[in-house]
Design an enzyme around this catalytic site. Structure first.
Site, PDB file in Angstrom:
ATOM      1  N   GLU A 260      10.454  44.127  53.383  1.00 43.86           N
ATOM      2  CA  GLU A 260       9.927  45.083  52.116  1.00 43.86           C
ATOM      3  C   GLU A 260      10.417  44.589  50.858  1.00 43.86           C
ATOM      4  OE1 GLU A 260      11.667  48.994  53.459  1.00 43.86           O
ATOM      5  OE2 GLU A 260      10.104  49.061  54.789  1.00 43.86           O
ATOM      6  N   GLU A 365       7.310  47.078  61.634  1.00 44.24           N
ATOM      7  CA  GLU A 365       8.456  48.144  61.681  1.00 44.24           C
ATOM      8  C   GLU A 365       7.812  49.548  61.564  1.00 44.24           C
ATOM      9  OE1 GLU A 365      11.892  47.266  58.946  1.00 44.24           O
ATOM     10  OE2 GLU A 365      11.792  49.686  58.841  1.00 44.24           O
TER      11      GLU A 365
END
Ligand SMILES: *[C@@H]1O[C@H](CO)[C@@H](O)[C@H](O)[C@H]1NC(C)=O
Ligand SMILES: *[C@@H]1O[C@H](CO)[C@@H](O)[C@H](O)[C@H]1NC(C)=O
Ligand SMILES: *[C@@H]1O[C@H](CO)[C@@H](O)[C@H](O)[C@H]1NC(C)=O
Ligand SMILES: *[C@@H]1O[C@H](CO)[C@@H](O)[C@H](O)[C@H]1NC(C)=O
Ligand SMILES: *[C@@H]1O[C@H](CO)[C@@H](O)[C@H](O)[C@H]1NC(C)=O
Length: 522
Positions: A260, A365
């Site tokens: 991220e 994810e």
């Protein structure tokens, strides 16, 4: 969430109810109801429900596996394929000559939290849990994401190179979490699996001394510019990680450019993050990571960019992949599922695939219980199983080649997580009772992971009319067909499947159910 232990009487009632709801069989779900819309299946050191390894019947028959809010869990049955149509309202026709992407695999993440939870159980219960995920009697996971050093699902903050100014990584060292917990568990998982696991590494933060903000958390990125000493050291850190794991016979299929990147770029993030703009990621891959990997002992390790929410596509991919210097080192684009509802799959995943068909898309994810409005563990939530199945089908229908769940196991509070970012997991451990609960989401994963072997290729399915059913079909390497159907709605009453190669399969998708149909074609 506080759970009180049921009294023996209540427990007995739950077991009786389980027998009423579920089909008989040597290995059925021991159902427990915690007051949500469905049940969990309880497993201990000597017992865990399983459908076993799946062998399909000969051509002319089909197998079906059903899970539902009403309590079915991979309930197996078989039937005859018909020569004539049943005249059902809806027909789903398999179109084998429409060929799309090939599957890589499905799995979850061996976070520090997952390892702590698994190891908190007795040896026998640990073994059951690992078998459930990785063996062929289990659900056949083949992908494991391994965080490099700490993330929020750790109990402390650390990296592998916390000595300030250690640009040559002389003091690079794996943590106790790797050596005592994650590595032994990965080795056990590998031993249970009939195939080499596809290990995937992602880093959350670089050491503080390489970063603009001097902290593992918050808004900050690497000091200097791509090609500079921090960026070079950060690339070498990945190589050193691969070296250290290789000493334990654990080799990685892929690594991502970092978890991220927007978290550390745009916000004062509360847990470990490292900010990259797409431009900086592009140049870091082109100047540092790509060349370092190419010159290392791991030139065939795949590099996946993004590792962040798909709403950043196609922009992120355009910036990075349009550059041939970066693009030559890259194999795929990794996506997370958070906020998927904000952007249609077609304009993010679909457009990216059509612009860059030579790079694959991969889900790295996903978890439920992350939203402030629906936080933490919900034992027995079928609604969350539907969220998983919906997202997986949507991703698969938009060229994604694999889907990785987040923590393989959490405790009943949805942790441990040092910043209290508690979420849900398909497996929740109850250490006091030495049991684990398989959530409805575990079965959502199973409907895909157990059936879609590596190399299975998505094919076309055409519906004879409007339907709210969601579905995706595949031809496996041995020629057998797998069709997965999710019913979240009340649109039609019966449907049939037509595979021109074998005939008609009359079927029904009960309310709030997930169905996997599979049959041999020769
Ligand atoms: C494990 O669960 C099974 C099924 O509920 C039960 O019969 C058995 O006694 C349990 N074993 C232990 C060690 O608790
Ligand atoms: C590495 O650690 C040792 C002590 O364990 C220390 O003597 C050495 O200076 C450290 N190296 C760097 C580059 O910090
Ligand atoms: C290393 O792992 C592979 C499977 O990935 C296995 O075939 C091999 O035997 C292992 N080697 C050692 C030395 O453990
Ligand atoms: C960032 O958040 C931390 C707490 O998580 C806080 O202590 C700090 O002051 C914040 N920094 C900025 C610049 O807002
Ligand atoms: C899907 O579930 C609804 C109830 O929610 C049911 O009426 C419908 O028949 C089911 N669809 C199929 C195709 O079986």
């Amino acid at each position: 969430m506080a759970l009180s232990l049921p009294s023996p009487v209540l427990l007995a009632l739950v077991f009786i109810a389980a027998e009423v709801i579920l089909t008989t069989g040597s290995s059925q779900c021991v159902a427990r109801n915690f007051g949500h819309d469905s049940v969990v299946c309880e497993c201990n050191s000597t017992y865990c429900d399983s459908v076993g390894s799946v062998t399909l019947p000969p051509r002319g028959q089909y197998s079906s596996y059903l899970s539902s809010r009403a309590g079915s869990r991979l309930e197996a049955s078989q039937g005859q394929i018909q020569v004539k149509s049943s005249g059902a309202d809806l027909r789903l026709t398999i179109v084998p000559y429409q060929k799309y992407q090939k599957i890589r695999g499905f799995g979850g993440a061996m976070t520090d939290a997952a390892a702590i939870n698994i190891l908190s159980l007795s040896a026998g219960t640990q073994e059951q849990l690992l078998r459930q995920y990785f063996s062929s009697e289990g659900i056949g996971y083949s992908v494991v994401r391994v965080p490099m050093a700490s993330c929020d699902f750790s109990t402390r903050l650390y990296t592998y190179a916390d000595t300030p100014g250690d640009y040559d990584l002389e003091n690079f060292t794996l943590a106790a979490e790797d050596i005592n917990m994650k590595i032994p568990l990965l080795q056990r998982a590998q031993a249970l699996s009939h195939q080499p696991l596809s290990l995937l590494a992602s880093a959350w933060s670089a050491p503080t001394w390489m970063k603009t903000n001097g902290a593992l958390t918050g808004k900050g990125s690497l000091k200097g510019l791509p090609g500079g000493k921090e960026h070079k050291t950060w690339a070498q850190y990945y190589i050193r990680f691969l070296d250290e794991y290789a000493k334990y016979n654990l080799t990685f299929w892929a690594l991502t450019t970092g978890n991220e990147p927007t978290a550390g770029e745009m916000t004062n993030y509360s847990f470990q993050a490292l900010g990259f703009t797409p431009e900086e990621q592009r140049d870091w891959v082109a100047l540092d990571l790509g060349p370092a990997l190419h010159a290392s002992s791991y030139p065939h390790t795949h590099v996946l960019i993004l590792d962040d929410n798909r709403l950043l596509l196609p922009h992120w991919a355009k910036v990075v992949l349009n550059d041939v210097h970066a693009g030559r080192y890259i194999h795929g684009v990794a996506v997370h599922w958070y906020m998927d509802h904000l952007v249609p799959a077609e304009i993010s995943l679909g457009v990216t695939h059509h612009l860059y068909p030579e790079y694959y898309l991969f889900g790295t994810e996903a978890c439920s219980g992350w939203s402030p409005f629906d936080r933490g563990v919900k034992l027995g939530s079928w609604d969350r199983a539907e969220q998983y199945a919906h997202d997986i089908i949507e991703d698969l229908n938009h060229y994604v080649v694999g889907w990785t769940d987040w923590n393989l196991a959490l405790d009943q509070t949805g942790g441990p997580n040092w910043v209290k970012n508690f979420v849900d997991s398909p497996v929740i451990v109850d250490t006091k009772r030495d049991v684990f609960y398989k959530q409805p989401t575990f079965y959502s994963m199973a409907h895909f992971s157990k059936f879609l072997w590596e190399g299975s290729q998505r094919v076309g399915v055409s519906a004879s009319g409007q339907t709210e059913l969601e579905f995706s079909a595949f031809i496996r390497p041995d020629g057998s067909v797998v069709l997965i159907v999710l019913n979240r709605s009340a649109s039609v009453h019966k449907f049939e499947v037509w595979d021109p190669a074998v005939g008609y399969i009359p079927s029904a998708a009960p309310a709030h159910s997930l169905l996997t149909l599979a049959w041999n074609t020769h």
